[in-house]
Design a protein around this motif. Structure first.
Motif, PDB file in Angstrom:
ATOM      1  N   PHE A 225      15.175 -11.952 -65.016  1.00 25.41           N
ATOM      2  CA  PHE A 225      15.578 -10.594 -65.372  1.00 25.41           C
ATOM      3  C   PHE A 225      16.645 -10.073 -64.409  1.00 25.41           C
ATOM      4  O   PHE A 225      17.603  -9.409 -64.824  1.00 25.41           O
ATOM      5  N   LEU A 226      16.494 -10.384 -63.120  1.00 27.59           N
ATOM      6  CA  LEU A 226      17.528 -10.006 -62.153  1.00 27.59           C
ATOM      7  C   LEU A 226      18.847 -10.701 -62.477  1.00 27.59           C
ATOM      8  O   LEU A 226      19.926 -10.137 -62.287  1.00 27.59           O
ATOM      9  N   CYS A 227      18.734 -11.915 -62.975  1.00 31.41           N
ATOM     10  CA  CYS A 227      19.917 -12.669 -63.399  1.00 31.41           C
ATOM     11  C   CYS A 227      20.634 -11.922 -64.521  1.00 31.41           C
ATOM     12  O   CYS A 227      21.864 -11.765 -64.496  1.00 31.41           O
ATOM     13  N   ALA A 228      19.874 -11.453 -65.508  1.00 31.28           N
ATOM     14  CA  ALA A 228      20.467 -10.701 -66.625  1.00 31.28           C
ATOM     15  C   ALA A 228      21.106  -9.408 -66.133  1.00 31.28           C
ATOM     16  O   ALA A 228      22.201  -9.032 -66.569  1.00 31.28           O
ATOM     17  N   LEU A 229      20.437  -8.719 -65.209  1.00 32.88           N
ATOM     18  CA  LEU A 229      20.993  -7.485 -64.649  1.00 32.88           C
ATOM     19  C   LEU A 229      22.285  -7.757 -63.875  1.00 32.88           C
ATOM     20  O   LEU A 229      23.230  -6.971 -63.932  1.00 32.88           O
ATOM     21  N   THR A 230      22.311  -8.881 -63.161  1.00 29.55           N
ATOM     22  CA  THR A 230      23.479  -9.218 -62.347  1.00 29.55           C
ATOM     23  C   THR A 230      24.710  -9.437 -63.213  1.00 29.55           C
ATOM     24  O   THR A 230      25.782  -8.869 -62.957  1.00 29.55           O
TER      25      THR A 230
ATOM     26  N   PRO B 208      41.761  -5.752 -52.735  1.00 27.91           N
ATOM     27  CA  PRO B 208      40.819  -5.277 -51.702  1.00 27.91           C
ATOM     28  C   PRO B 208      39.644  -6.240 -51.514  1.00 27.91           C
ATOM     29  O   PRO B 208      39.182  -6.873 -52.467  1.00 27.91           O
ATOM     30  N   PHE B 209      39.138  -6.315 -50.288  1.00 29.60           N
ATOM     31  CA  PHE B 209      38.014  -7.204 -49.981  1.00 29.60           C
ATOM     32  C   PHE B 209      36.788  -6.862 -50.815  1.00 29.60           C
ATOM     33  O   PHE B 209      36.031  -7.736 -51.220  1.00 29.60           O
ATOM     34  N   LYS B 210      36.565  -5.550 -51.084  1.00 37.86           N
ATOM     35  CA  LYS B 210      35.381  -5.150 -51.838  1.00 37.86           C
ATOM     36  C   LYS B 210      35.380  -5.752 -53.244  1.00 37.86           C
ATOM     37  O   LYS B 210      34.311  -6.016 -53.813  1.00 37.86           O
ATOM     38  N   VAL B 211      36.574  -5.987 -53.803  1.00 40.99           N
ATOM     39  CA  VAL B 211      36.653  -6.610 -55.124  1.00 40.99           C
ATOM     40  C   VAL B 211      36.225  -8.065 -55.041  1.00 40.99           C
ATOM     41  O   VAL B 211      35.489  -8.562 -55.905  1.00 40.99           O
ATOM     42  N   TYR B 212      36.664  -8.761 -53.994  1.00 43.73           N
ATOM     43  CA  TYR B 212      36.256 -10.153 -53.814  1.00 43.73           C
ATOM     44  C   TYR B 212      34.741 -10.252 -53.579  1.00 43.73           C
ATOM     45  O   TYR B 212      34.085 -11.167 -54.091  1.00 43.73           O
ATOM     46  N   LEU B 213      34.206  -9.321 -52.820  1.00 41.91           N
ATOM     47  CA  LEU B 213      32.764  -9.308 -52.577  1.00 41.91           C
ATOM     48  C   LEU B 213      32.013  -9.058 -53.878  1.00 41.91           C
ATOM     49  O   LEU B 213      31.026  -9.742 -54.186  1.00 41.91           O
ATOM     50  N   PHE B 214      32.484  -8.088 -54.652  1.00 34.65           N
ATOM     51  CA  PHE B 214      31.862  -7.754 -55.937  1.00 34.65           C
ATOM     52  C   PHE B 214      31.883  -8.947 -56.889  1.00 34.65           C
ATOM     53  O   PHE B 214      30.867  -9.308 -57.489  1.00 34.65           O
ATOM     54  N   GLY B 215      33.048  -9.590 -57.035  1.00 37.76           N
ATOM     55  CA  GLY B 215      33.171 -10.709 -57.966  1.00 37.76           C
ATOM     56  C   GLY B 215      32.363 -11.915 -57.543  1.00 37.76           C
ATOM     57  O   GLY B 215      31.748 -12.594 -58.382  1.00 37.76           O
ATOM     58  N   THR B 216      32.323 -12.180 -56.248  1.00 35.26           N
ATOM     59  CA  THR B 216      31.543 -13.318 -55.748  1.00 35.26           C
ATOM     60  C   THR B 216      30.058 -13.093 -55.963  1.00 35.26           C
ATOM     61  O   THR B 216      29.328 -14.010 -56.368  1.00 35.26           O
ATOM     62  N   LEU B 217      29.598 -11.864 -55.704  1.00 31.91           N
ATOM     63  CA  LEU B 217      28.192 -11.552 -55.959  1.00 31.91           C
ATOM     64  C   LEU B 217      27.857 -11.708 -57.437  1.00 31.91           C
ATOM     65  O   LEU B 217      26.754 -12.140 -57.791  1.00 31.91           O
ATOM     66  N   GLY B 218      28.811 -11.363 -58.305  1.00 33.78           N
ATOM     67  CA  GLY B 218      28.577 -11.507 -59.735  1.00 33.78           C
ATOM     68  C   GLY B 218      28.442 -12.956 -60.149  1.00 33.78           C
ATOM     69  O   GLY B 218      27.441 -13.353 -60.759  1.00 33.78           O
ATOM     70  N   LEU B 219      29.420 -13.777 -59.802  1.00 33.71           N
ATOM     71  CA  LEU B 219      29.408 -15.182 -60.221  1.00 33.71           C
ATOM     72  C   LEU B 219      28.348 -15.991 -59.489  1.00 33.71           C
ATOM     73  O   LEU B 219      27.522 -16.671 -60.113  1.00 33.71           O
TER      74      LEU B 219
ATOM     75  N   ALA C 163      16.765 -14.309 -69.298  1.00 37.25           N
ATOM     76  CA  ALA C 163      18.114 -14.247 -68.733  1.00 37.25           C
ATOM     77  C   ALA C 163      19.128 -13.852 -69.801  1.00 37.25           C
ATOM     78  O   ALA C 163      20.136 -13.202 -69.496  1.00 37.25           O
ATOM     79  N   TYR C 164      18.823 -14.214 -71.051  1.00 38.10           N
ATOM     80  CA  TYR C 164      19.755 -13.912 -72.135  1.00 38.10           C
ATOM     81  C   TYR C 164      19.638 -12.483 -72.648  1.00 38.10           C
ATOM     82  O   TYR C 164      20.152 -12.147 -73.716  1.00 38.10           O
ATOM     83  N   LEU C 165      19.004 -11.631 -71.854  1.00 43.40           N
ATOM     84  CA  LEU C 165      19.050 -10.197 -72.141  1.00 43.40           C
ATOM     85  C   LEU C 165      20.396  -9.599 -71.747  1.00 43.40           C
ATOM     86  O   LEU C 165      20.704  -8.468 -72.115  1.00 43.40           O
ATOM     87  N   TRP C 166      21.214 -10.366 -70.990  1.00 42.26           N
ATOM     88  CA  TRP C 166      22.448  -9.762 -70.470  1.00 42.26           C
ATOM     89  C   TRP C 166      23.413  -9.277 -71.555  1.00 42.26           C
ATOM     90  O   TRP C 166      24.048  -8.225 -71.356  1.00 42.26           O
ATOM     91  N   PRO C 167      23.576  -9.932 -72.700  1.00 43.83           N
ATOM     92  CA  PRO C 167      24.484  -9.347 -73.702  1.00 43.83           C
ATOM     93  C   PRO C 167      23.999  -7.987 -74.201  1.00 43.83           C
ATOM     94  O   PRO C 167      24.798  -7.053 -74.379  1.00 43.83           O
ATOM     95  N   LEU C 168      22.676  -7.867 -74.427  1.00 45.43           N
ATOM     96  CA  LEU C 168      22.131  -6.585 -74.876  1.00 45.43           C
ATOM     97  C   LEU C 168      22.285  -5.527 -73.793  1.00 45.43           C
ATOM     98  O   LEU C 168      22.627  -4.366 -74.074  1.00 45.43           O
ATOM     99  N   LEU C 169      22.069  -5.916 -72.531  1.00 49.37           N
ATOM    100  CA  LEU C 169      22.233  -4.968 -71.428  1.00 49.37           C
ATOM    101  C   LEU C 169      23.687  -4.519 -71.300  1.00 49.37           C
ATOM    102  O   LEU C 169      23.959  -3.366 -70.940  1.00 49.37           O
ATOM    103  N   ILE C 170      24.627  -5.413 -71.589  1.00 44.37           N
ATOM    104  CA  ILE C 170      26.039  -5.038 -71.566  1.00 44.37           C
ATOM    105  C   ILE C 170      26.304  -3.948 -72.600  1.00 44.37           C
ATOM    106  O   ILE C 170      26.985  -2.951 -72.331  1.00 44.37           O
TER     107      ILE C 170
END
Length: 253
Positions: free
Chosen positions: A118-123, A27-38, A61-68
């Motif tokens: 911080f937005l980077c970590a959230l993304t 689905p296109f929404k998956v491609y949109l989601f993945g592109t926004l992520g990367l 930015a390295y808060l992302w592992p803890l946020l996961i």
């Protein structure tokens, strides 16, 4: 350039393995989601580094592992234990030791950069955790994420950056190596990990990245070994061990 390398190799792999038909059914929404992520993660990360000191922005930015680890508790099939949280915090402390070596004080003038970091970590944490919901989507779809990110990077680069081509053979080989590994194969295996693996343990173990990169610099003779590397390694190993123990208890429950 690295995303273009990753996308090209992904297309070759997908084509030779007969997976191109699978891509048409995603689905296109998956491609949109993945592109926004990367693309979103990297756009925010490099923007943060332009607006704030690299070490401090990198740590945020390295808060992302803890946020996961924390966000994974919202998934219906996951059980978040105290050991996951404590392990994530200890791992973050280990990353802080090595990322902030020689850093200055946090500056108020760099607040926009810190906010982007911080937005980077959230993304990235949001992309990783929500990928669990797309478990049925083939990993080959990451190929399209990489190609789309490469295309979107061109206007962003022209608008905000000065073009500097890799210098000499070493520069071009380094770019190729990045496209093959950290900005290439890593996204494909990460997709498999977050969809099928132990996502809490994966998050805590991700704090090994700054240690491994610093260790590579030491082996190459670019950086000097020191107490910070030893302490960071010990903290991150301890954090991962606690998370692994908590995961084992979850499986036994």
């Amino acid at each position: 350039m690295c995303f273009a390398i990753a996308g090209t190799l992904g297309l070759i792999w997908t084509g030779t393995s007969g997976g191109l038909l699978q891509l048409r059914n995603v689905p296109f929404k998956v491609y949109l989601f993945g592109t926004l992520g990367l693309f979103g993660y990297h756009a925010l990360y490099f923007s943060a580094l332009r607006l704030a000191p690299a070490a401090e922005a990198g740590l945020i930015a390295y808060l992302w592992p803890l946020l996961i680890v924390l966000m994974s508790g919202l998934l219906p099939s996951e059980q978040l234990r105290k050991g996951h949280i404590i392990g994530g915090l200890i791992g973050f402390a280990g990353a802080a030791v090595i990322v902030l070596r020689g850093a200055g004080d946090f500056s108020g003038d760099a607040l926009p950069g810190y906010g982007l970091a911080f937005l980077c970590a959230l993304t990235w944490s949001g992309y990783s955790v929500l990928s669990r919901s797309f478990g049925a989507v083939p990993t080959a779809s990451v190929t399209v994420f990489c190609v789309a990110s490469a295309i979107l990077s061109v206007p962003m680069h022209l608008a905000f950056e000065t073009t500097v081509w890799p210098a000499g053979l070493m520069g071009w080989m380094s770019c190729l190596a990045l496209g093959l590994g950290p900005v290439g194969l890593a996204f494909f295996v990460w997709d498999i990990g977050v969809k099928q693996g132990d996502i809490q343990l994966l998050g805590v173990a991700s704090y090994a990245a700054p240690v491994l990169s610093t260790g590579a610099l030491v082996l190459a003779g670019i950086a000097e070994p020191g107490w910070a590397l030893v302490l960071a390694t010990a903290l991150i190993t301890l954090g991962a061990a606690l998370a692994a123990r908590a995961s084992a208890k979850s499986r036994q429950a």
